[in-house]
Design a protein around this motif. Structure first.
Motif, PDB file in Angstrom:
ATOM      1  N   ILE A 122      -4.624  19.166 -19.552  1.00  0.00           N
ATOM      2  CA  ILE A 122      -4.594  17.806 -18.874  1.00  0.00           C
ATOM      3  C   ILE A 122      -5.712  17.841 -17.774  1.00  0.00           C
ATOM      4  CG2 ILE A 122      -3.361  16.364 -17.606  1.00  0.00           C
ATOM      5  CD1 ILE A 122      -0.767  17.023 -19.192  1.00  0.00           C
ATOM      6  N   LYS A 123      -5.856  18.947 -17.082  1.00  0.00           N
ATOM      7  CA  LYS A 123      -6.717  18.916 -16.282  1.00  0.00           C
ATOM      8  C   LYS A 123      -8.083  19.085 -16.579  1.00  0.00           C
ATOM      9  CE  LYS A 123      -5.565  21.934 -12.469  1.00  0.00           C
ATOM     10  NZ  LYS A 123      -5.087  23.190 -11.983  1.00  0.00           N
ATOM     11  N   ASP A 124      -8.547  19.708 -17.802  1.00  0.00           N
ATOM     12  CA  ASP A 124      -9.751  19.553 -18.484  1.00  0.00           C
ATOM     13  C   ASP A 124     -10.011  18.226 -18.902  1.00  0.00           C
ATOM     14  OD1 ASP A 124      -9.915  22.210 -18.319  1.00  0.00           O
ATOM     15  OD2 ASP A 124      -9.378  22.797 -20.404  1.00  0.00           O
ATOM     16  N   PHE A 156      -1.189  15.012 -27.651  1.00  0.00           N
ATOM     17  CA  PHE A 156      -0.344  14.014 -27.261  1.00  0.00           C
ATOM     18  C   PHE A 156      -0.517  13.767 -25.683  1.00  0.00           C
ATOM     19  CE2 PHE A 156       3.885  11.864 -26.020  1.00  0.00           C
ATOM     20  CZ  PHE A 156       3.549  10.772 -26.916  1.00  0.00           C
ATOM     21  N   THR A 157      -0.456  14.555 -25.120  1.00  0.00           N
ATOM     22  CA  THR A 157      -0.186  14.445 -23.563  1.00  0.00           C
ATOM     23  C   THR A 157      -1.649  14.078 -23.045  1.00  0.00           C
ATOM     24  OG1 THR A 157      -0.277  16.979 -23.236  1.00  0.00           O
ATOM     25  CG2 THR A 157       2.023  15.573 -22.990  1.00  0.00           C
ATOM     26  N   THR A 158      -2.654  14.796 -23.796  1.00  0.00           N
ATOM     27  CA  THR A 158      -4.290  14.525 -23.466  1.00  0.00           C
ATOM     28  C   THR A 158      -4.648  12.845 -23.655  1.00  0.00           C
ATOM     29  OG1 THR A 158      -5.134  15.842 -25.226  1.00  0.00           O
ATOM     30  CG2 THR A 158      -4.941  16.896 -23.094  1.00  0.00           C
ATOM     31  N   GLN A 159      -3.939  12.722 -25.001  1.00  0.00           N
ATOM     32  CA  GLN A 159      -4.441  11.072 -25.226  1.00  0.00           C
ATOM     33  C   GLN A 159      -3.846  10.369 -24.349  1.00  0.00           C
ATOM     34  OE1 GLN A 159      -2.272  11.511 -29.096  1.00  0.00           O
ATOM     35  NE2 GLN A 159      -4.266  11.738 -30.246  1.00  0.00           N
ATOM     36  N   ILE A 170      -0.378  15.396 -12.206  1.00  0.00           N
ATOM     37  CA  ILE A 170       0.181  15.606 -13.303  1.00  0.00           C
ATOM     38  C   ILE A 170       0.247  17.141 -13.960  1.00  0.00           C
ATOM     39  CG2 ILE A 170       0.389  15.049 -15.825  1.00  0.00           C
ATOM     40  CD1 ILE A 170       1.929  13.208 -14.176  1.00  0.00           C
ATOM     41  N   PRO A 171      -0.761  17.778 -13.539  1.00  0.00           N
ATOM     42  CA  PRO A 171      -0.650  19.393 -14.276  1.00  0.00           C
ATOM     43  C   PRO A 171       0.059  19.998 -13.481  1.00  0.00           C
ATOM     44  CG  PRO A 171      -3.086  18.646 -13.960  1.00  0.00           C
ATOM     45  CD  PRO A 171      -2.116  17.605 -13.632  1.00  0.00           C
ATOM     46  N   GLU A 172       0.379  19.881 -12.263  1.00  0.00           N
ATOM     47  CA  GLU A 172       1.504  20.719 -11.561  1.00  0.00           C
ATOM     48  C   GLU A 172       2.653  20.362 -11.926  1.00  0.00           C
ATOM     49  OE1 GLU A 172       1.559  23.443  -9.723  1.00  0.00           O
ATOM     50  OE2 GLU A 172      -0.620  23.510 -10.315  1.00  0.00           O
TER      51      GLU A 172
END
Ligand code: M6R
Length: 366
Positions: A20-22, A162-165, A198-200
């Motif tokens: 997600i960070k990427d 899904f979460t990166t979309q 969000i990543p944390e």
């Protein structure tokens, strides 16, 4: 290659904080209040002038489209429709030149989504792709796009894609909102700051794993399961149900929580686990009353609650805590425990988690 994990799916679930960070690296500059995505910037006028946006996708990507519908309408006030690519392509859809089509696909190879794009292009629409696989057919066929940067997803059950979309689509919705002036500056900034966190928070949500294993043990032999959520979490409920059915072969349905009383409530008895996404946010009291309705019919309640929740805890048979974010972005966090629950149940049932029966990673047949 599984990085010490037993299955690709589990590895990919745990990769989510990093990917997600990427996904927002270089695109989200929260301290400056800037979102920068070349594919959107270069076509900003097409987006802001669009009378409507039509999202086409299949499966999990279609669920991400539903989250995007709520985000784009809420933040940027542009009407959005979300269609299964397979329906869209065969029904002579109404598409105008000032429509924007967003096609979402992890693999970039899904035959129905590709065909929907070709049709939309023929009708003169601008088509934007949200793909994971770089250089894939859909990435090449669209006019512009944004990659999700989730890295290769090997498990057939989509998780990090899904979460990166949702992350990419949130960036798009917020960028359009800024351009259109449809969101107050403070709300805009709050979402940017929260997106960065969000990543944390996903990392924290992953810590519920041992609690989730205990719940999986209780319900692994169920024949049915219901998933309920409201608002941004309604598509998350659909996705939770899809994940359970595809890898554990338990029949599962996702519903908007308030729809339960229009039919599915008839299914509820002591054999029916009901997973309720119940963060302490808008409509919390409504979700609480949905939970009471289930309890009155002896359904078993597994509730996904915000850290420190008191009210739902008193009613539910099991609770899974998760950190909270803005309403829109909590959908990313709420996805995590549901992925883990499906995973553990499938493993306990000795299912082939990474390659469920009858399924292929990319559906290139029509
Ligand atoms: O590669 P795509 O995102 O286009 O794939 C769409 C669906 O086939 C896919 O999401 C499918 O539903 C997954 N197996 C769900 O986990």
């Amino acid at each position: 290659e599984k990085g010490g994990f037993e299955h690709f799916m589990l590895k990919e679930i745990h990769e989510q904080p990093d990917v997600i960070k990427d996904t927002f690296r270089g695109r989200l500059l929260s301290d400056k209040g800037i979102i920068r995505m070349a594919g959107v910037e270069d076509n900003l006028e097409k987006f802001t002038r669009a009378k409507r946006i039509v999202i086409v996708a299949c499966g999990t990507s279609w669920h991400a489209g539903l989250v995007a519908e709520y985000m784009i309408e809420e933040f940027a006030r542009i009407p959005v429709e979300v269609e299964y690519a397979s329906e869209f392509r065969y029904r002579n859809p109404i598409i105008n030149e000032d429509d924007v089509i967003i096609a979402i696909s992890q693999s970039g190879e899904t035959a129905d989504t590709l065909a929907a794009i070709k049709l939309a292009k023929e009708k003169g629409a601008f088509v934007f792709g949200v793909c994971n696989v770089v250089g894939s057919s859909i990435a090449r066929e669209t006019h512009a796009g944004a990659y999700t940067h989730a890295g290769p997803e090997i498990g057939v059950a989509s998780t990090k894609a899904f979460t990166t979309q949702i992350t990419v689509l949130a960036l798009i919705a917020l960028r359009l909102a800024k351009e259109k002036g449809t969101l107050s500056h403070s709300e805009y900034l709050r979402n940017l700051v929260e997106l960065e966190l969000i990543p944390e928070k996903v990392k924290e949500a992953l810590l519920a794993d041992s609690e989730i294993i205990k719940i999986a043990e209780v319900y692994k032999d169920s024949n049915n399961c219901l998933y309920l959520g409201r608002g941004f979490n309604y598509p998350v409920a659909l996705e939770g149900a899809l994940k359970l059915k595809e890898i554990s072969y338990i029949h599962a349905e996702g519903y908007p929580a308030a729809e339960m009383k229009h039919g599915p409530i008839a299914l509820i008895d002591e054999q029916m686990p009901v997973i309720v996404i119940a963060p302490n946010q808008n409509h919390y009291d409504k979700v609480v009353s949905n939970i009471q309705e289930i309890k009155a019919r002896s359904g078993k309640i597994i509730a996904l609650v915000s850290k420190g929740d008191v009210q739902v805890r008193k009613l539910a048979d099991h609770v899974i805590e998760m950190p909270q974010s803005t309403e829109a972005l909590t959908s990313i966090i709420a996805t995590i425990p549901l992925q883990l629950l499906s995973y553990h149940i499938a493993v306990m049932r000795e299912c082939n988690v990474d390659q469920p029966r009858n399924l292929a990673k990319s559906v290139t047949v029509e």
